[in-house]
Enzyme design. Sequence first.
Site, PDB file in Angstrom:
ATOM      1  N   CYS A   1      41.959  90.784  46.059  1.00  0.00           N
ATOM      2  CA  CYS A   1      42.163  90.085  47.393  1.00  0.00           C
ATOM      3  C   CYS A   1      40.955  89.713  47.894  1.00  0.00           C
ATOM      4  O   CYS A   1      40.143  89.296  47.834  1.00  0.00           O
ATOM      5  CB  CYS A   1      43.602  90.234  48.277  1.00  0.00           C
ATOM      6  SG  CYS A   1      44.567  88.883  49.714  1.00  0.00           S
TER       7      CYS A   1
ATOM      8  N   HIS B   1      48.194  90.545  44.694  1.00  0.00           N
ATOM      9  CA  HIS B   1      48.261  92.298  44.902  1.00  0.00           C
ATOM     10  C   HIS B   1      48.726  92.932  43.884  1.00  0.00           C
ATOM     11  O   HIS B   1      50.256  92.992  43.887  1.00  0.00           O
ATOM     12  CB  HIS B   1      48.609  92.491  45.216  1.00  0.00           C
ATOM     13  CG  HIS B   1      47.738  92.437  47.285  1.00  0.00           C
ATOM     14  ND1 HIS B   1      46.997  92.975  47.433  1.00  0.00           N
ATOM     15  CD2 HIS B   1      47.442  91.592  47.690  1.00  0.00           C
ATOM     16  CE1 HIS B   1      47.063  92.542  48.904  1.00  0.00           C
ATOM     17  NE2 HIS B   1      47.161  91.328  48.734  1.00  0.00           N
TER      18      HIS B   1
ATOM     19  N   GLU C   1      48.726  96.064  42.287  1.00  0.00           N
ATOM     20  CA  GLU C   1      49.654  96.991  43.229  1.00  0.00           C
ATOM     21  C   GLU C   1      51.010  97.094  43.644  1.00  0.00           C
ATOM     22  O   GLU C   1      51.979  98.533  43.954  1.00  0.00           O
ATOM     23  CB  GLU C   1      48.328  97.664  43.569  1.00  0.00           C
ATOM     24  CG  GLU C   1      48.541  96.995  45.550  1.00  0.00           C
ATOM     25  CD  GLU C   1      47.550  96.007  45.621  1.00  0.00           C
ATOM     26  OE1 GLU C   1      47.520  95.132  44.437  1.00  0.00           O
ATOM     27  OE2 GLU C   1      47.064  95.648  46.614  1.00  0.00           O
TER      28      GLU C   1
HETATM   29  N1  GLN Z   1      41.148  87.777  53.946  1.00  0.00           N
HETATM   30  C1  GLN Z   1      41.475  87.064  52.882  1.00  0.00           C
HETATM   31  C2  GLN Z   1      42.369  86.138  53.339  1.00  0.00           C
HETATM   32  O1  GLN Z   1      43.343  86.152  54.305  1.00  0.00           O
HETATM   33  C3  GLN Z   1      41.874  88.597  52.405  1.00  0.00           C
HETATM   34  C4  GLN Z   1      43.181  88.662  52.442  1.00  0.00           C
HETATM   35  C5  GLN Z   1      43.624  90.363  51.671  1.00  0.00           C
HETATM   36  O2  GLN Z   1      42.568  91.097  51.173  1.00  0.00           O
HETATM   37  N2  GLN Z   1      44.503  90.624  51.954  1.00  0.00           N
HETATM   38  O3  GLN Z   1      42.307  85.211  52.386  1.00  0.00           O
END
Ligand code: GLN
Length: 535
Positions: A380, A506, A508
């Site tokens: 992410c 994600h 995970e």
């Molecule tokens: N801050 C980033 C976004 O909002 C990544 C979010 C995250 O890592 N879950 O896109």
Amino acid sequence: MPERSTKFIFVTGGVLSSLGKGLASASLGALLEARGLSITFLKLDPYLNIDPGTMNPFQHGEVYVTGDGAETDLDLGHYERFTRAQMAKINNVTAGKVYDTVLGKERRGDYLGGTVQVIPHVTDEIKERIQLAAEGFDVLICEVGGTVGDIESLPFLEAIRQVRADVGRENCCYVHIALVPYIATAGELKTKPVQHSVKELRTVGIAPDIILCRTDRFLPKGVKAKIALFCNVDEDAVITAKDVETIYEVPLILNQEGLDEKVTQVLNIWTGRPDLGRWSDILHRASNPESTVTIAMVGKYVDLTESYKSLNEALYHAGFHHKARVNIEYVDSEKLEDPSSLRNASGILVPHGFGARGAEGKIAAVGLAREQRIPYLGICFGMQFSVIEFARNVAGLVGANSTEVDESTAHPVIDLLPEQRDIEDMGATMRLGNWPCVLKPGTKAHKAYGQERIAERHRHRYEFNPEYRERLEAAGLVCSGTSPDGRLVEIVELEDHPWFVASQFHPEFASTPFRPSALFVDFIGAALKYGGGGD
Ligand code: GLN
């Protein structure tokens, strides 16, 4: 034949929080599933937030995301990792959500002018949600967050008390978990906290059927007899929930202690003995690693590893697959002045996160992984930083950044898409839950997954800016996975590198010890090779 009615198990906790109620519930689910029953879960959280999505992970730990895009309590992660149950929006209910619904009904006039009260309106709303979650399953395991005695738990306890009368005594089992501390100076296990906690539960009308005692050692018969006598339960209903080395041992210990046997007796369920073969196998893998690998996790919430719960577990799951112990070294990106201290790690992981703090440290960590050819996994925010690092240092886009970190960057390689720009509410407005992704044949991502079309869970606002895609690809960045319409870049990787893969999603959240995530398995495999750990 009459339809089999759903059985309800309510799990409450006393004395203090963090007794492992979530793990105990998940483990009980695993044991009942191993007896051939279909099970599901419900987590009732007494706080007033509508969901944990807006809560600070320092306070609340990880926000777990379900396939249907709910931002939930991290206990739902335990449930999914331990069983086949798939959690969704209906499986986590907070007091905020309940009150929101009740007040909405009041405004619509649904209560026909009646006085709206905690009993029956709030409690009925809670009971409806309990029934909704239970529908179609043999057993619902319903965990009540917080500890008995909290003011805000009361409507929930009242609701679960009433369920017994609604569904019949033989369909309802109350499990209470409390602490039995060992006092070294006295050389004794103390049962008083359990006694008080059960007393507290009785004052709201609930008599537990089973007591789980959280301790650091197995309870001797005499101590169990004492708890049984003072708390008015059967002696075989006093179960030791002993501290363990690995959480994957919990189902086996609770089974040895007779938990599932007792639950099926209380609920009058006839099943065979549980088949726990897959649990013994995982425990064996966890306890007898053939090699060790160290992964440096460069993030912001490093002081509270609870905020990386699913990531940690996914790394361990991949370790089980390779029969390797995974050591996770948490590195605070804000204090990372010299990334070369990461050189000793066999793999580098930059996880999810929000906000500008520590951004440059994470970018430096990505740069080190790329240049030194250290296996790298970005998740992410970790994917977004990989794109930024590549843009700056390979594609020559000076000052490239995400507009989340630097609003006036010359090269917004990560940016909000128009559909995110107009949103004002913070809660439940990110790109959430499962989204399909098409993988490019021949890439590392495609090899890892072994298929072209996948779906993984998301939780973010910002995206790879499509306007920069051509330039970055021309400089060598591989966009190995995109949304089916090709608009959103979901995974990037580097060709000329042993293993450098970063996903916007994600993986995970869907990893279990029995079905480890493909990307994590390959990442740990590459780290083992790099670190000389075998394979
Ligand atoms: N801050 C980033 C976004 O909002 C990544 C979010 C995250 O890592 N879950 O896109």
